[in-house]
Design an enzyme around this catalytic site. Structure first.
Site, PDB file in Angstrom:
ATOM      1  N   ASP A 156      65.122 -42.720  21.631  1.00  0.00           N
ATOM      2  CA  ASP A 156      64.367 -41.479  21.826  1.00  0.00           C
ATOM      3  C   ASP A 156      63.643 -41.452  23.169  1.00  0.00           C
ATOM      4  O   ASP A 156      63.337 -40.386  23.696  1.00  0.00           O
ATOM      5  CB  ASP A 156      63.340 -41.332  20.698  1.00  0.00           C
ATOM      6  CG  ASP A 156      63.493 -40.025  19.939  1.00  0.00           C
ATOM      7  OD1 ASP A 156      64.380 -39.224  20.288  1.00  0.00           O
ATOM      8  OD2 ASP A 156      62.730 -39.800  18.996  1.00  0.00           O
ATOM      9  N   LEU A 216      59.169 -28.191  18.832  1.00  0.00           N
ATOM     10  CA  LEU A 216      58.001 -27.853  18.020  1.00  0.00           C
ATOM     11  C   LEU A 216      58.351 -28.018  16.548  1.00  0.00           C
ATOM     12  O   LEU A 216      58.958 -27.143  15.931  1.00  0.00           O
ATOM     13  CB  LEU A 216      57.547 -26.414  18.299  1.00  0.00           C
ATOM     14  CG  LEU A 216      57.308 -26.041  19.769  1.00  0.00           C
ATOM     15  CD1 LEU A 216      56.926 -24.572  19.892  1.00  0.00           C
ATOM     16  CD2 LEU A 216      56.239 -26.931  20.391  1.00  0.00           C
ATOM     17  N   GLY A 338      61.720 -27.216  13.874  1.00  0.00           N
ATOM     18  CA  GLY A 338      61.347 -26.333  12.767  1.00  0.00           C
ATOM     19  C   GLY A 338      60.503 -25.142  13.145  1.00  0.00           C
ATOM     20  O   GLY A 338      60.808 -24.001  12.780  1.00  0.00           O
ATOM     21  N   VAL A 339      59.430 -25.347  13.900  1.00  0.00           N
ATOM     22  CA  VAL A 339      58.573 -24.240  14.333  1.00  0.00           C
ATOM     23  C   VAL A 339      59.241 -23.466  15.457  1.00  0.00           C
ATOM     24  O   VAL A 339      59.284 -22.231  15.444  1.00  0.00           O
ATOM     25  CB  VAL A 339      57.192 -24.765  14.779  1.00  0.00           C
ATOM     26  CG1 VAL A 339      56.348 -23.638  15.370  1.00  0.00           C
ATOM     27  CG2 VAL A 339      56.460 -25.415  13.611  1.00  0.00           C
TER      28      VAL A 339
END
Length: 405
Positions: A156, A216, A338-339
């Protein structure tokens, strides 16, 4: 070739099986043959297992097992029962793992060896929640498939490994750098995938684009992408720095922490819990780390829920502005996770303040459940994209490319 992807986290584990041609990667992300997820509740009431294939969906609660036993039962559904998609584990030719922290040594994905496993273990001091879970997943697959099946670690942190020193060195004593204390950045697999997908959607050369990717979700981070690489990002030494998040505070004045330790006898563990699990949207609103109940509470006149959203958008705008300055301009702004993918009011709130950069939204497109789409107005100088992040596919793609090297 069949590629298994494992994304092992602290409270959940996700996995996918892809069947990829040996000759050429598909342009669009393919549908996995099999998808699985285990969620371990904090109360220890039994793990929730969900399996999805083209023809079946299966859910059950796993009782009484350890996490390694639960993971083994999840993997068994690949080759047994109604969710079976392969005859035997030997059909799996390669495994890809998301590994949260690669430190300074791993600037790209790498084949896992005993030395790499030792490094992942050693780097657990920087990622004590995630790296041990990643390593456990690696060892579980090694036990199932044998050491002859290649396993690839996709880090990551790798996408941020080319940050300039001015962006990654903290303005404390220079000796911190010798101790490995520096900005690493996270969500790199997602940021890289979305940058590459944006170039594909726009029909542009990624190397020529200046992009800001906004990941987000419950965790939130921004990346400034130039020349195909991250040159600035909001998360730092840990995933706690930067934007306001679901239950994480993001950046706060360190003097507050000193004050609480001196004046209120806060312990390090108490501060750790508050900053990571009792702050952010949840801490300010007192309701949830999820925006959906906050939107409902705002509609009902809840002032704290409104304040939480206002702070969230204020800090998001400020972060985007900072990333734009690092880039010296902006070609496209990307929302994901997701957001970012589902909360039209957040996208609108962020973009409302970015007119000075030439950002203009098309309200109808923004409210129309966009996916891998441009939602900017026709006359916007900056394109605004909503991209469905597909970290599992990005990891599978890395595995395929390793075989070609």
């Amino acid at each position: 070739m069949k590629v298994l992807v494992l994304n092992a986290g602290s409270s959940s584990q996700k996995s996918c099986l892809y069947d990829l041609p040996h000759t050429q990667l598909p342009q669009e992300p393919p549908q996995p043959l099999w998808e699985a997820q285990i969620d371990w509740p904090h109360g220890g009431d039994g793990a929730k297992l969900k399996i999805k294939t083209v023809h079946h969906r299966h859910e059950k609660t796993l009782q009484g097992g350890s996490r390694s036993e639960d993971s083994a039962r999840m993997l068994e559904t690949l080759y047994s029962g109604e969710t079976r998609v392969i005859a035997d584990p030997s059909e799996i030719e390669m495994v890809g793992h998301r590994v949260v922290h690669g430190g300074e040594a791993y600037r790209e994905s790498t084949r896992i060896t005993p030395e790499v496993k030792a490094a992942i273990d050693q780097l657990a001091r920087f990622a004590p929640v995630h790296n041990p879970a990643n390593l456990a997943g690696i060892e579980a697959l090694e036990a199932l498939l044998g050491p002859q099946v290649p396993q690839i670690a996709v880090f990551d942190t790798a996408f941020h490994s080319r940050l300039p020193a001015a962006a990654y060195v903290y303005p404390g004593p220079y000796e911190w750098l010798d101790q490995g204390i520096r900005r690493y950045g996270f969500h790199g697999i997602s940021h890289r995938y979305c940058a590459e997908r944006a170039a594909q959607i726009l029909g542009r050369d990624l190397a020529q684009l200046r992009l800001i990717t906004c990941h987000l979700g419950n965790g939130c981070s921004l990346a400034a992408v130039q020349g195909g690489f991250s040159i600035d990002t909001t998360m730092g030494f840990t995933p706690l720095e930067g934007l306001m998040m679901g239950s994480r505070s993001g950046s706060v004045d360190p003097g507050i922490l000193i004050h609480l330790m001196r004046q209120a006898d806060y312990t390090v563990d108490k501060l750790d819990h508050i900053l990571n699990q009792a702050s952010g949207l949840e801490g300010v609103s007192g309701i949830s780390n999820d925006l959906r109940p906050l939107f409902k509470a705002i509609d009902e006149g809840n002032a704290r829920a409104k304040l939480a959203l206002d702070i969230y958008i204020h800090r998001l705008r400020a972060g985007i502005g900072a990333m734009a300055v690092s880039l010296g301009g902006l070609d496209a702004l990307i929302f994901t996770a997701g957001v970012g993918e589902n909360a039209a009011p957040v996208r609108a709130g962020a973009c409302e303040a970015l007119g000075f950069l030439g950002v203009a939204l098309d309200p109808q497109k923004n409210n129309g459940r966009p996916r891998d789409a441009d939602i900017a107005a026709a006359d916007s100088a900056v394109r605004v994209l909503v991209i469905h992040t597909q970290e599992d596919w990005a990891i599978a793609r890395e595995c395929w490319q390793h075989l070609r090297r």
